[in-house]
Structure formats: structure tokens, C-alpha cells
Write a protein that holds these residues in place. Sequence first.
Motif, PDB file in Angstrom:
ATOM      1  N   ARG A   1      99.049 113.317 178.780  1.00  0.00           N
ATOM      2  CA  ARG A   1      98.400 112.120 178.261  1.00  0.00           C
ATOM      3  C   ARG A   1      97.802 111.262 179.379  1.00  0.00           C
ATOM      4  NH1 ARG A   1     102.345 114.163 175.564  1.00  0.00           N
ATOM      5  NH2 ARG A   1     102.312 114.201 173.280  1.00  0.00           N
ATOM      6  N   ALA A   2      97.745 111.830 180.588  1.00  0.00           N
ATOM      7  CA  ALA A   2      97.119 111.140 181.724  1.00  0.00           C
ATOM      8  C   ALA A   2      97.770 109.799 182.016  1.00  0.00           C
ATOM      9  CB  ALA A   2      95.622 110.971 181.481  1.00  0.00           C
ATOM     10  N   TRP A   3      99.123 109.805 182.012  1.00  0.00           N
ATOM     11  CA  TRP A   3      99.873 108.569 182.266  1.00  0.00           C
ATOM     12  C   TRP A   3     100.538 108.582 183.650  1.00  0.00           C
ATOM     13  CZ3 TRP A   3     102.808 108.787 176.958  1.00  0.00           C
ATOM     14  CH2 TRP A   3     101.947 108.362 175.927  1.00  0.00           C
ATOM     15  N   LEU A   4     100.188 109.544 184.481  1.00  0.00           N
ATOM     16  CA  LEU A   4     100.902 109.706 185.751  1.00  0.00           C
ATOM     17  C   LEU A   4     100.786 108.465 186.627  1.00  0.00           C
ATOM     18  CD1 LEU A   4     100.033 113.407 186.699  1.00  0.00           C
ATOM     19  CD2 LEU A   4     102.232 112.486 185.933  1.00  0.00           C
ATOM     20  N   ASP A   5      99.652 107.796 186.590  1.00  0.00           N
ATOM     21  CA  ASP A   5      99.466 106.628 187.443  1.00  0.00           C
ATOM     22  C   ASP A   5     100.202 105.400 186.914  1.00  0.00           C
ATOM     23  OD1 ASP A   5      97.857 108.128 189.084  1.00  0.00           O
ATOM     24  OD2 ASP A   5      95.984 107.508 188.096  1.00  0.00           O
ATOM     25  N   ALA A   6     100.554 105.400 185.629  1.00  0.00           N
ATOM     26  CA  ALA A   6     101.162 104.209 185.019  1.00  0.00           C
ATOM     27  C   ALA A   6     102.665 104.349 184.766  1.00  0.00           C
ATOM     28  CB  ALA A   6     100.464 103.900 183.691  1.00  0.00           C
TER      29      ALA A   6
ATOM     30  N   ILE B   1     109.166 112.218 170.751  1.00  0.00           N
ATOM     31  CA  ILE B   1     109.962 111.016 171.043  1.00  0.00           C
ATOM     32  C   ILE B   1     109.460 110.330 172.310  1.00  0.00           C
ATOM     33  CG2 ILE B   1     112.273 110.162 171.594  1.00  0.00           C
ATOM     34  CD1 ILE B   1     113.403 112.522 169.997  1.00  0.00           C
ATOM     35  N   LEU B   2     109.299 111.116 173.382  1.00  0.00           N
ATOM     36  CA  LEU B   2     108.869 110.539 174.658  1.00  0.00           C
ATOM     37  C   LEU B   2     107.475 109.926 174.563  1.00  0.00           C
ATOM     38  CD1 LEU B   2     110.153 113.362 177.039  1.00  0.00           C
ATOM     39  CD2 LEU B   2     111.138 111.084 176.737  1.00  0.00           C
ATOM     40  N   ALA B   3     106.561 110.623 173.877  1.00  0.00           N
ATOM     41  CA  ALA B   3     105.199 110.108 173.758  1.00  0.00           C
ATOM     42  C   ALA B   3     105.180 108.765 173.043  1.00  0.00           C
ATOM     43  CB  ALA B   3     104.337 111.127 173.010  1.00  0.00           C
ATOM     44  N   ASN B   4     105.969 108.636 171.999  1.00  0.00           N
ATOM     45  CA  ASN B   4     105.996 107.376 171.266  1.00  0.00           C
ATOM     46  C   ASN B   4     106.644 106.265 172.078  1.00  0.00           C
ATOM     47  OD1 ASN B   4     104.989 107.501 168.318  1.00  0.00           O
ATOM     48  ND2 ASN B   4     106.066 109.433 168.592  1.00  0.00           N
ATOM     49  N   LEU B   5     107.782 106.547 172.754  1.00  0.00           N
ATOM     50  CA  LEU B   5     108.466 105.509 173.524  1.00  0.00           C
ATOM     51  C   LEU B   5     107.622 105.061 174.718  1.00  0.00           C
ATOM     52  CD1 LEU B   5     112.177 106.772 173.528  1.00  0.00           C
ATOM     53  CD2 LEU B   5     111.093 105.113 172.012  1.00  0.00           C
ATOM     54  N   ILE B   6     107.081 106.030 175.476  1.00  0.00           N
ATOM     55  CA  ILE B   6     106.293 105.672 176.658  1.00  0.00           C
ATOM     56  C   ILE B   6     104.978 105.022 176.248  1.00  0.00           C
ATOM     57  CG2 ILE B   6     105.161 106.571 178.714  1.00  0.00           C
ATOM     58  CD1 ILE B   6     107.249 108.822 178.766  1.00  0.00           C
ATOM     59  N   GLY B   7     104.321 105.588 175.216  1.00  0.00           N
ATOM     60  CA  GLY B   7     103.064 105.004 174.749  1.00  0.00           C
ATOM     61  C   GLY B   7     103.259 103.590 174.238  1.00  0.00           C
ATOM     62  N   ASN B   8     104.351 103.365 173.535  1.00  0.00           N
ATOM     63  CA  ASN B   8     104.638 102.012 173.036  1.00  0.00           C
ATOM     64  C   ASN B   8     104.858 101.043 174.191  1.00  0.00           C
ATOM     65  OD1 ASN B   8     105.497 100.372 170.487  1.00  0.00           O
ATOM     66  ND2 ASN B   8     107.119 100.002 171.966  1.00  0.00           N
TER      67      ASN B   8
ATOM     68  N   LEU C   1     100.660 113.319 167.541  1.00  0.00           N
ATOM     69  CA  LEU C   1     101.817 112.440 167.526  1.00  0.00           C
ATOM     70  C   LEU C   1     102.144 111.902 168.893  1.00  0.00           C
ATOM     71  CD1 LEU C   1     104.198 114.320 165.105  1.00  0.00           C
ATOM     72  CD2 LEU C   1     102.867 112.265 164.661  1.00  0.00           C
ATOM     73  N   GLY C   2     101.469 112.360 169.889  1.00  0.00           N
ATOM     74  CA  GLY C   2     101.810 111.942 171.228  1.00  0.00           C
ATOM     75  C   GLY C   2     100.884 110.907 171.801  1.00  0.00           C
ATOM     76  N   ARG C   3     100.353 110.053 170.984  1.00  0.00           N
ATOM     77  CA  ARG C   3      99.380 109.061 171.462  1.00  0.00           C
ATOM     78  C   ARG C   3      99.976 107.676 171.519  1.00  0.00           C
ATOM     79  NH1 ARG C   3      94.252 110.866 171.438  1.00  0.00           N
ATOM     80  NH2 ARG C   3      93.421 108.752 171.214  1.00  0.00           N
ATOM     81  N   GLY C   4     101.324 107.610 171.643  1.00  0.00           N
ATOM     82  CA  GLY C   4     101.944 106.290 171.830  1.00  0.00           C
ATOM     83  C   GLY C   4     101.943 105.475 170.573  1.00  0.00           C
ATOM     84  N   GLU C   5     102.251 106.075 169.415  1.00  0.00           N
ATOM     85  CA  GLU C   5     102.252 105.328 168.158  1.00  0.00           C
ATOM     86  C   GLU C   5     103.436 104.377 168.120  1.00  0.00           C
ATOM     87  OE1 GLU C   5      98.967 105.742 166.285  1.00  0.00           O
ATOM     88  OE2 GLU C   5     100.656 105.113 165.085  1.00  0.00           O
ATOM     89  N   GLY C   6     103.245 103.164 168.560  1.00  0.00           N
ATOM     90  CA  GLY C   6     104.329 102.204 168.564  1.00  0.00           C
ATOM     91  C   GLY C   6     104.340 101.322 167.348  1.00  0.00           C
ATOM     92  N   GLY C   7     103.247 101.277 166.612  1.00  0.00           N
ATOM     93  CA  GLY C   7     103.197 100.473 165.414  1.00  0.00           C
ATOM     94  C   GLY C   7     103.263  98.979 165.667  1.00  0.00           C
ATOM     95  N   GLY C   8     102.899  98.554 166.881  1.00  0.00           N
ATOM     96  CA  GLY C   8     102.921  97.122 167.147  1.00  0.00           C
ATOM     97  C   GLY C   8     104.325  96.549 167.166  1.00  0.00           C
TER      98      GLY C   8
END
Length: 510
Positions: free
Chosen positions: A350-355, A376-383, A501-508
Motif C-alpha cells: 500500500r506504499a506506506w513504507l515512508d509513513a 486486519i493490519l490494513a484497516n488498523l494502519i490505514g485508520n 479491503l486493504g485501503r485503510g477502511e477506518g470508517g471515521g
Amino acid sequence: MRWTSLRLRLVVVFGAVALTAAVSASGIAYWLNRESVLSRTQTAALKEFKQEMRDKAAQLPLRPTQPELEYTARQMADGGSGFSVLLIGERAEDKPVAGVSDQDSFTLDDVPQSLRTAVNDRQKVTSGNSSPYHVFWQRTERGGTPYLVGGTRIVGGGPTGYVFLSLEQEREDLNALAWSLAIATGLALIGSALLAQAAATTVLKPVQRLGDAARRLGEGKFDTRLRVSGTDELADLSRTFNNAAASLQKKIDDMSAREESSRRFVADMSHELRTPLTALTAVTEVLEDEADTLDPMIAPAVTLVVSETRRLNDLVENLMEVTRFDAGTARLVLDDVDVADQVTACIDARAWLDAVELDAERGMMARLDPRRLDVILANLIGNALKHGGSPVRVSVRTVGQELVIEVRDNGPGIPQDVLPHVFDRFYKASASRPRSEGSGLGLSIAMENAHIHGGDITAANIPDGGAVFVLRLPHEISEDPSEGFPEGFDDDHGHDRGHGLGRGEGGGAQ
């Protein structure tokens, strides 16, 4: 049997009541019989002694000799009911002489001083008192044996007489009576215990059936009913339970039917949307590739269409995933996974290595479902990136038999009123942002994937700022799909949803 048992308490109460009643009745009966026995014996002995004093002692001369006193005392004792007699006269002025029926059984020392004083006390003769001397008596003991001691004087001059009667036989009779009453009390106590058991069985059996029925109802057996017989309070309680169970069953059936209809609608809608979404996605990809050649007035619209199409695609995939969890058809596809490599792959894809800062040791193996861990990781980190801001720190460690993954951000944290709802479906922290990028399902799906592993996710605020989500998973997970997850899950959609599902769906959530 515990003291909290109603049966035990009933038995104890019955026993206490029976014991109190039996002891009270036995005590009263013993006291009444004791007084009756002693009074009868005492009255008969004193009456006979008084008669003997009139018939024999009164015939003695005014100055009797000792032989005369002894002879008369023996005559009185032989004619009496087993008592001994002591006669005291005066052979001269202030020179007493005594005669006793049996020197070995009765002497003047056996007569209490208070009784001697009362016997020799001359009373004034009045209209209410016709005699200067009366018969007095007293109960005493000698050598542990109870005795009756009585005495009187001859009116008009003559000897003073004392009677000494053993009450041993009466005591034995009273002891026998006491033993009989004690045995009766014990039998009454045993009988009360048996009655209490019978009463407890009669009363508690319906209560036990009611408790069993309530437990079955709590286990989901809503067709549970009680057999009703009689018109007492327990029968009314059983009827009330049956009515409540029937009403609950109807409501549960209605809710289940509505829930099943809603689930079927969502599933059907999601499946129906997949075909047009596939076509739309293909068109948007072409448009995105040609965006640089499009008219500058059209390019923003194309970008919006591409973004919204992807968002709709993600929403449909999330809805299908939620439907599988609700239907109980989701299951694990387990594999031995290097957790550090899995986290790195999720971040890199997801190109998050810098963040994102990763703190994990290589070679930390765990048996789990790699696709669901990625979700799980994508949602937690994306959120965390969306609402907390970078840098986001992800740390992996082992605590006992658990794998613990922490995701920390540097944002303002989660408001306290929002914190209890961050894993609720479709929950968004701000009502003013109803069209946020998230669907409100990401963290909920992450939690479901943690639960299917036998783990959990918690959310909290860091005292020095930011929020932290902690994922806990067991190292070893059963591969048996029957353990909580029905077989027959068609997983043909699972592995191709990693991107959706790995796009950081945090739902605000924050």
C-alpha cells in the motif's frame, strides 16, 4: 449441600420449628408432671405423718422418756409409707430428749435449722388461724438423694415430730419421664425433617423444572414449555412462563426472519452489483489511463468517477464480507506465517513504507490466516494514517502464548464518547462527515477477523498523545472448521479482495 440451597433452608426451618415446639411441649409436660408427682407424694406423706402424730405421739406423757419416744417413733414409721420419724420431748425443763425410728437413716442433723425454727415458732391464734402450730416441710438432699423433711408440734404440750422421706423413687420416675420426652422430641425432629424433605420436594420440584426450562430458553431453545397442572401460585407461575416463552419465541422468529431477509437482500444486492461494478471498473481504468489526453474540463470528472467507483467497489466487497460473518460461513485458511514479513508486505503493498515505522523481529512464526491478518493490519494502519497522522509505529512481540501487534499514531487521540463505538458497524465519529471516504465497516471487519482467529482488538488513548490499537492473536489456532465456523464456505472471493479491503477502511472512527 450448600447453605444457599432452598431445600436445606426449608429442612432447617422445619427442624427449628419442630424442635422449638417439641422442647417447649416436653418442658411444660415435665414441669407439670414433676410438680404433680412431688406434690402428691408430699401431701400423702405429710397427711399420714400428721395423722400419726395425733394418734400416737399425742398419747405420750407430758415428760416422756427416751425409750417411750423411740418406741412411738418406730410405731409411727412402721405404720407410715416408708418414712423415718424423729420425736423430741422434754424429760425436765430445758432438758430435751429424742427418740428416732432408725438411728442410721435419720438424725436431728438432717433437719435444716430453718425448718426447726419454723416448727417451734408459736403463732398467734386468730379467727383466721385456729392453731398455734402448723406442719412445715422442706425438700433437701443428702448424698445426692432427694428427701422430704417435715415437722410439727403437738398442740397443748407434747413432743415435736419430724418426718424424713426419701424421694429417690419419684426422681427415677421423673428421669424416666424426661428420657421419654427426649425420645419423643428426637422423633418429632426426625419426623419434621422427613416432612420438610417431602414439602421441599413438592414445592421445589416445580421450581427446579422452571429453572431447567429457563436455562433451556437461555440456550436458545425457544420452544421450551412447562406442563401446567393445578391452580396454585406455582401453576400461575408456569402459565406466565409459558406465555412469556411463546411471546419471546414469536419475537425471535420475527426478528430472525427480518434479519435473514435483510442479510439475503444485502448478499443478493452485493452479488448483483459485482457484474456492473466489474464493467464500471474496466471503463474507469481505461479512463484513468487516458486521463492525460482528455480535455482539462473533463479530467476532474473522470478522476471523481474513478475514485467513487473504487469506493463503491470497496463498499460492496465489505458488505459481502460482513454477510459471510453474519451467516457464519467465514472460516480460516491457516498457514505458518513469518509475522514480520507479513506486516512488511502489507505496508509495502500500500506504499506506506515512508509513513510507518516497524518494530518486529524476523523469524517470529505464527499459524494463522495470512489474508485475514492482512485485512486486519490494513484497516488498523490505514485508520491510524487517515485519522492520526504519521509516523505510525507498528510493534510486534510475543506475550506468553499470544501474538501482540500494536499500532500507534501521533494524532489527537480518540474522543472518550467515541472510544466505546470504534468497532461498531457504520459508526462515524462526526455526524457532519456522513460522506467520508470510509464506509464505517473497516474496523468492524478487522474485529470480526480477530475473533475468527480466537483473538481480540482493543483501542485506547496514549497519555502523551495519540491512539493505540492492540491486536492479540493466539499462536496456535485449530484447523477444524467445525469449531465455531460452519463448513461449506465458498472462499472464491477471499483471496482477490486484499486490495479492496486493504485501503485503510477506518470508517471515521477517530
